[in-house]
Design an enzyme around this catalytic site. Structure first.
Site, PDB file in Angstrom:
ATOM      1  N   LYS A   1       3.417   2.048   2.343  1.00  0.00           N
ATOM      2  CA  LYS A   1       3.777   2.521   3.681  1.00  0.00           C
ATOM      3  C   LYS A   1       5.239   2.978   3.746  1.00  0.00           C
ATOM      4  CE  LYS A   1       2.529  -1.412   5.473  1.00  0.00           C
ATOM      5  NZ  LYS A   1       2.038  -2.090   4.267  1.00  0.00           N
TER       6      LYS A   1
ATOM      7  N   SER B   1       0.816  -1.223   0.000  1.00  0.00           N
ATOM      8  CA  SER B   1       0.000   0.000   0.000  1.00  0.00           C
ATOM      9  C   SER B   1       0.846   1.268   0.000  1.00  0.00           C
ATOM     10  CB  SER B   1      -0.956   0.000   1.203  1.00  0.00           C
ATOM     11  OG  SER B   1      -0.232  -0.026   2.415  1.00  0.00           O
TER      12      SER B   1
ATOM     13  N   GLU C   1       7.345  -1.189   9.779  1.00  0.00           N
ATOM     14  CA  GLU C   1       7.010  -2.526  10.283  1.00  0.00           C
ATOM     15  C   GLU C   1       6.577  -2.491  11.746  1.00  0.00           C
ATOM     16  OE1 GLU C   1       6.653  -4.763   8.110  1.00  0.00           O
ATOM     17  OE2 GLU C   1       7.886  -4.026   6.465  1.00  0.00           O
TER      18      GLU C   1
END
EC number: 2.7.1.21
Length: 194
Positions: free
Chosen positions: A18, A16, A89
């Site tokens: 990130k 997506s 993460e």
């Protein structure tokens, strides 16, 4: 009126954008002469230890976070206080790690932006995601589309040898070869053989 730092949690499915967002934010701060600290989980070694890398090839070195790391002390003891802390993460963070991030915001007045997955391939929250959903001042979804249709992807489908997998260990490091962003319909009924 003084603007106080906040804890941001920006989540999205695999693929997506990130990490691209982290690298963009870091660039924008640094273009203005404002140093940032980029951190990532020690569990994610896909692109090397202590590296944040996007699928389009952009990469930066990062401080690695272990479950027992005292992130608060690390930032507090820095010679020059950063203008922002960027976490990649973040789903892999421990409860202690997330509480450290909240303390950094509240006690050191440094904004923290944590990026990560919300749920795993079985649709359970990761520990870090759960704690960030509880403690974040601002929560934002980073959207992408289902690999099989044009609906918004809200889930992650794990595959092995081209087949969907619904059982197994929560954490299995992998990328596009293992995980697919999907909508709810295609999570339960993927157009691939089981």
């Amino acid at each position: 009126m003084t603007v106080l730092a906040q804890l941001y949690y920006k989540y999205g499915t695999m693929n997506s954008g990130k990490t691209i967002e982290i690298l963009k934010v870091a660039h924008n701060y640094e273009e203005q002469g404002k140093p940032v600290v980029i951190m990532t989980s020690s569990l994610d070694t896909r692109d090397g230890f202590g590296v944040v890398a996007s699928r389009i090839g952009m990469r930066r070195e990062a401080v690695t976070i272990t479950d027992d790391m005292d992130i608060f002390a690390y930032i507090e003891n820095m010679f020059k206080k950063p203008y922002c802390i960027l976490i990649d993460e973040s789903q892999f963070l421990s409860q202690k790690n997330v509480y450290d991030l909240a303390r950094i915001v509240d006690e050191l007045d440094v904004p923290v932006m944590a990026f990560g997955l919300k749920n795993d391939f079985q649709n359970h929250l990761f520990e870090g995601s759960r704690e960030l959903l509880l403690l974040a001042d601002k929560i934002e979804e980073i959207k992408t589309i289902c690999q099989f249709c044009s609906k918004k992807a809200t889930m992650v489908l794990r595959t092995e040898n081209g087949r969907p997998v619904y059982k197994g260990n929560q954490i299995q490091i992998g990328g596009n070869e293992t995980y697919i962003p999907v909508c709810r319909r295609h999570y339960f009924h993927p157009p691939i053989k089981a």
